[in-house]
Design a protein around this motif. Sequence first.
Motif, PDB file in Angstrom:
ATOM      1  N   GLU A 147       0.840  -1.198   0.000  1.00 35.10           N
ATOM      2  CA  GLU A 147       0.000   0.000   0.000  1.00 35.10           C
ATOM      3  C   GLU A 147       0.874   1.246   0.000  1.00 35.10           C
ATOM      4  OE1 GLU A 147      -3.521   2.050   2.728  1.00 35.10           O
ATOM      5  OE2 GLU A 147      -2.847   0.003   3.143  1.00 35.10           O
ATOM      6  N   MET A 148       0.501   2.193  -0.838  1.00 33.10           N
ATOM      7  CA  MET A 148       1.295   3.408  -0.965  1.00 33.10           C
ATOM      8  C   MET A 148       0.416   4.645  -0.824  1.00 33.10           C
ATOM      9  SD  MET A 148       3.915   2.288  -4.002  1.00 33.10           S
ATOM     10  CE  MET A 148       4.679   0.654  -3.950  1.00 33.10           C
ATOM     11  N   ALA A 149       1.062   5.766  -0.516  1.00 31.38           N
ATOM     12  CA  ALA A 149       0.330   7.015  -0.315  1.00 31.38           C
ATOM     13  C   ALA A 149      -0.252   7.503  -1.630  1.00 31.38           C
ATOM     14  CB  ALA A 149       1.265   8.071   0.266  1.00 31.38           C
ATOM     15  N   ASP A 150      -1.313   8.318  -1.530  1.00 30.05           N
ATOM     16  CA  ASP A 150      -1.850   8.962  -2.720  1.00 30.05           C
ATOM     17  C   ASP A 150      -0.780   9.853  -3.320  1.00 30.05           C
ATOM     18  OD1 ASP A 150      -4.321   7.787  -2.440  1.00 30.05           O
ATOM     19  OD2 ASP A 150      -5.112   9.422  -1.201  1.00 30.05           O
ATOM     20  N   HIS A 151      -0.729   9.865  -4.627  1.00 27.48           N
ATOM     21  CA  HIS A 151       0.296  10.650  -5.331  1.00 27.48           C
ATOM     22  C   HIS A 151      -0.202  12.080  -5.507  1.00 27.48           C
ATOM     23  CE1 HIS A 151       3.473  11.597  -8.155  1.00 27.48           C
ATOM     24  NE2 HIS A 151       3.994  10.405  -7.950  1.00 27.48           N
ATOM     25  N   PRO A 152       0.624  13.080  -5.165  1.00 29.30           N
ATOM     26  CA  PRO A 152       0.191  14.476  -5.343  1.00 29.30           C
ATOM     27  C   PRO A 152       0.159  14.838  -6.812  1.00 29.30           C
ATOM     28  CG  PRO A 152       2.472  14.417  -4.704  1.00 29.30           C
ATOM     29  CD  PRO A 152       1.994  12.995  -4.648  1.00 29.30           C
ATOM     30  N   GLU A 153      -0.694  15.801  -7.144  1.00 27.40           N
ATOM     31  CA  GLU A 153      -0.702  16.274  -8.520  1.00 27.40           C
ATOM     32  C   GLU A 153       0.490  17.195  -8.727  1.00 27.40           C
ATOM     33  OE1 GLU A 153      -3.706  20.101  -8.136  1.00 27.40           O
ATOM     34  OE2 GLU A 153      -4.489  18.176  -8.810  1.00 27.40           O
ATOM     35  N   SER A 154       0.718  17.577  -9.967  1.00 33.48           N
ATOM     36  CA  SER A 154       1.912  18.352 -10.307  1.00 33.48           C
ATOM     37  C   SER A 154       1.945  19.679  -9.559  1.00 33.48           C
ATOM     38  CB  SER A 154       1.953  18.618 -11.814  1.00 33.48           C
ATOM     39  OG  SER A 154       2.052  17.392 -12.506  1.00 33.48           O
TER      40      SER A 154
END
Length: 209
Positions: free
Chosen positions: A133-140
């Motif tokens: 499980e990984m963290a949500d990826h931030p947008e640019s």
Amino acid sequence: MKKLVMILAAIIVLAVIGGCSSGSQPSGEESKEEATTNESSSAEVQEEENKKEDQSKEKDSTSESEATSDKKKQVYDEDNHVINVSAFEMGYDPEDITLKKGGEYELVMTNDGESFHDLTSTEFKADITFKGEMADHPESTSMIDQMFGVQKVHADGGSHDKQSFHMNTKPGQTVRLKFIPTETGEYAFACSIPGHKEAGMSGTFTVIE
């Protein structure tokens, strides 16, 4: 007659005194040679000290270079299939990772930095056998915004294909991914956060037979 004897005696005495004086004092040439010898000896001593100092500096520089090289490069161990990677501003440790084709590996990445980081390779040929499980990826966002924690999340939660080689982490987080390299070669990986790769956050997978 007595006067003549006294004059001769005086001349002899003066001659003896003069001879003693000239014998006890070094000539100008002897003094010059002695000074030159002393200067030469002093120069040789100084040169020897300079050589020792240069050798010491060179040794320290070599040791520091070797330490840096060991830190940045994974020492390949066929029996160790768990690879720990530190992500930070702005790089990975190690940044060069050697793998063997067909072996199963677990890559454990810890974010030791203060901003969001990921590890992505679009070229790496590998079968993914497990992705934690990984963290949500931030947008640019800009690198400065990332440093100050200004991170918005993608609407889709930042999900990635389970077969893509991608790991993303929040500061202080550790994530895991298991995989089997399927082709030999060199494959680049980097952080896909805008500005991070350009700042030097990249590395290489080397797959051998």
